[in-house]
Write an enzyme that holds these catalytic residues in place. Structure first.
Site, PDB file in Angstrom:
ATOM      1  N   THR A  97      15.229   9.161  23.304  1.00  0.00           N
ATOM      2  CA  THR A  97      14.141   8.281  22.850  1.00  0.00           C
ATOM      3  C   THR A  97      13.844   8.621  21.380  1.00  0.00           C
ATOM      4  O   THR A  97      14.248   9.676  20.881  1.00  0.00           O
ATOM      5  CB  THR A  97      12.872   8.456  23.719  1.00  0.00           C
ATOM      6  OG1 THR A  97      12.430   9.814  23.635  1.00  0.00           O
ATOM      7  CG2 THR A  97      13.129   8.090  25.171  1.00  0.00           C
ATOM      8  N   GLU A 150      22.690  19.943  19.798  1.00  0.00           N
ATOM      9  CA  GLU A 150      23.527  19.866  18.585  1.00  0.00           C
ATOM     10  C   GLU A 150      23.311  18.550  17.843  1.00  0.00           C
ATOM     11  O   GLU A 150      23.302  18.505  16.618  1.00  0.00           O
ATOM     12  CB  GLU A 150      25.002  20.015  18.979  1.00  0.00           C
ATOM     13  CG  GLU A 150      25.997  19.915  17.835  1.00  0.00           C
ATOM     14  CD  GLU A 150      25.913  21.078  16.863  1.00  0.00           C
ATOM     15  OE1 GLU A 150      26.095  22.217  17.289  1.00  0.00           O
ATOM     16  OE2 GLU A 150      25.652  20.838  15.662  1.00  0.00           O
ATOM     17  N   VAL A 153      20.513  17.856  14.904  1.00  0.00           N
ATOM     18  CA  VAL A 153      20.643  18.297  13.507  1.00  0.00           C
ATOM     19  C   VAL A 153      22.028  17.922  12.993  1.00  0.00           C
ATOM     20  O   VAL A 153      23.035  18.432  13.479  1.00  0.00           O
ATOM     21  CB  VAL A 153      20.461  19.829  13.380  1.00  0.00           C
ATOM     22  CG1 VAL A 153      20.563  20.245  11.922  1.00  0.00           C
ATOM     23  CG2 VAL A 153      19.132  20.266  13.975  1.00  0.00           C
ATOM     24  N   GLY A 155      23.777  15.056  13.098  1.00  0.00           N
ATOM     25  CA  GLY A 155      24.638  14.079  13.787  1.00  0.00           C
ATOM     26  C   GLY A 155      25.915  14.710  14.300  1.00  0.00           C
ATOM     27  O   GLY A 155      25.897  15.597  15.144  1.00  0.00           O
ATOM     28  N   GLY A 208      22.053   1.205  11.149  1.00  0.00           N
ATOM     29  CA  GLY A 208      21.566   1.901  12.342  1.00  0.00           C
ATOM     30  C   GLY A 208      21.430   3.398  12.135  1.00  0.00           C
ATOM     31  O   GLY A 208      21.390   4.163  13.097  1.00  0.00           O
ATOM     32  N   GLU A 211      15.701   6.145  10.896  1.00  0.00           N
ATOM     33  CA  GLU A 211      14.821   6.344  12.048  1.00  0.00           C
ATOM     34  C   GLU A 211      14.118   5.031  12.384  1.00  0.00           C
ATOM     35  O   GLU A 211      14.021   4.133  11.530  1.00  0.00           O
ATOM     36  CB  GLU A 211      13.763   7.408  11.723  1.00  0.00           C
ATOM     37  CG  GLU A 211      14.323   8.786  11.487  1.00  0.00           C
ATOM     38  CD  GLU A 211      15.046   9.348  12.707  1.00  0.00           C
ATOM     39  OE1 GLU A 211      14.429   9.510  13.750  1.00  0.00           O
ATOM     40  OE2 GLU A 211      16.252   9.609  12.596  1.00  0.00           O
ATOM     41  N   LYS A 226      14.552  18.882  11.017  1.00  0.00           N
ATOM     42  CA  LYS A 226      15.850  19.521  11.280  1.00  0.00           C
ATOM     43  C   LYS A 226      15.846  20.970  10.792  1.00  0.00           C
ATOM     44  O   LYS A 226      16.406  21.862  11.443  1.00  0.00           O
ATOM     45  CB  LYS A 226      16.962  18.712  10.621  1.00  0.00           C
ATOM     46  CG  LYS A 226      17.194  17.383  11.330  1.00  0.00           C
ATOM     47  CD  LYS A 226      18.040  16.440  10.502  1.00  0.00           C
ATOM     48  CE  LYS A 226      18.303  15.140  11.247  1.00  0.00           C
ATOM     49  NZ  LYS A 226      18.788  14.066  10.381  1.00  0.00           N
ATOM     50  N   GLY A 319      24.560   7.867  12.925  1.00  0.00           N
ATOM     51  CA  GLY A 319      25.452   6.849  13.487  1.00  0.00           C
ATOM     52  C   GLY A 319      25.639   7.109  14.971  1.00  0.00           C
ATOM     53  O   GLY A 319      25.731   8.259  15.400  1.00  0.00           O
TER      54      GLY A 319
END
Ligand code: HSE
Length: 337
Positions: A97, A150, A153, A155, A208, A211, A226, A319
């Site tokens: 979410t 993981e 932070v 991606g 995309g 945030e 992060k 992404g």
């Protein structure tokens, strides 16, 4: 073959992207690791899909893209994600979410419900990690389940698992890097194409990567979150968002970027923690040939360590499919042993 029953809570860009990745990689993962990932529930704001015999994850992904997820034959209007998590016969919750750094909700309650019903949690959601890291960690431990994040932070860029495994004999002394793909994309496009801020911000939203509330990105909040997660998880600090000094990128003009460029620099939003001092987020001049001067949506992080010296990694920081790489990696790690 080990069957793993998964709930995906939050079916936006990340949650639906993970469903697609699970569908595409299911055979590869079962062949390579002997693990069969099956999605048995999907939680959305206005209802859920509950399907103990398994959901076709690609079909759910496509319905979501068409805006017709609630037409799925197993859709139940108004059933809350909390009820889904508590009631479903599942092994693991992927919590995806949107980040909320004020209360951590609804992600925090989702994670607590998962732990208290003995389900592992894998998440990309920074809010709960930023405000209640110790509580979540302790609750997971008390219930004998795992908590992995993981994807929260960087991606796809490996950081937490890199430290947890490859660098496990090292003390991490300091951290600095670019941890927000949206800001990096905006600064790169403004600098190289001379495009106005508003234009490139909407491009980032279309990609995309921003945030749900893009002020989280451009005000430096996402980078600070992060850093806080890294401080708590790998430096063993006990800090929250309010302990960070944060400046974003909204005051950076095309003129400033041009001046910097003429002098051989780029301006980057850098997050850093030096010697366990306060996390700090601010725009900084970085020489164009410096390892931190990566462009586009890339993230980069340099870790100063006692044994290995400086380790720098870079990768796609945002992404859906890229973030799925980290989520799948966490899922596999839980069950591979
Ligand atoms: N909005 C975030 C970014 C997504 O741009 O980096 C990944 O956390």
């Amino acid at each position: 073959m080990k069957k793993v029953r998964i709930l995906i809570i939050g079916f936006g860009v990340i949650g639906s992207g993970v469903a697609r990745a699970i569908s595409e990689k299911r055979e590869f993962i079962s062949d390579k690791y002997g693990i069969d990932f099956e999605v048995v529930g999907i939680g959305e704001r206005d209802g859920c899909i509950v399907c103990p015999e398994g959901i076709d994850a690609m079909e759910a992904y496509k319905l979501k893209q068409d805006g017709t997820l609630n037409k799925h034959p197993c859709w139940k209007d108004g059933v809350s994600s909390i009820d889904l998590i508590k009631g479903a016969n599942a092994d693991i919750v992927i919590e995806a979410t949107p980040t909320n750094i004020n209360s951590g909700e609804p992600g925090l309650s989702h994670m607590m419900a998962a732990f208290n019903t003995k389900k592992h949690v894998v998440t990309s959601n920074k809010g709960p990690l930023t405000i209640a890291f110790q509580k979540l960690k302790k609750t997971a431990e008390k219930n004998g389940v795992q908590f992995r994040f993981e994807a929260a932070v960087g991606g796809a860029m490996p950081v937490l698992n890199l430290v947890r495994e490859t660098l496990q004999a090292n003390e991490i002394l300091s951290i600095e890097g670019i941890l927000n793909g949206t800001c990096n994309y905006i600064l790169t496009r403004m600098s190289t194409e001379g495009l106005p801020y508003e234009h490139v911000l909407s491009e980032a939203q279309e990609l995309g990567i921003a945030e749900a509330d893009p002020t989280y990105d451009v005000d430096g909040i996402d980078t600070a979150c992060k850093l806080v997660i890294l401080a708590n998880a790998i430096l063993g600090m006990n800090v929250s968002y309010k302990d960070a000094d944060v400046t974003g990128i909204t005051q950076i003009s095309p003129g400033a970027l041009k001046l910097a460029s003429d002098d051989g620099y780029v301006i980057k939003l850098i997050g850093e923690i030096k010697d366990r001092n306060r996390p700090r987020v601010a725009p900084r001049l970085v020489p164009k040939d410096h390892p931190l001067a990566v462009g586009g949506t890339l993230n980069v992080i340099s870790l100063r360590t006692d044994l290995a010296g400086e380790i720098t990694v870079t990768g796609k920081g945002a992404g859906a499919i890229e973030t799925s790489s980290s989520i799948l990696s966490d899922l596999i790690s839980i069950y591979k042993a």
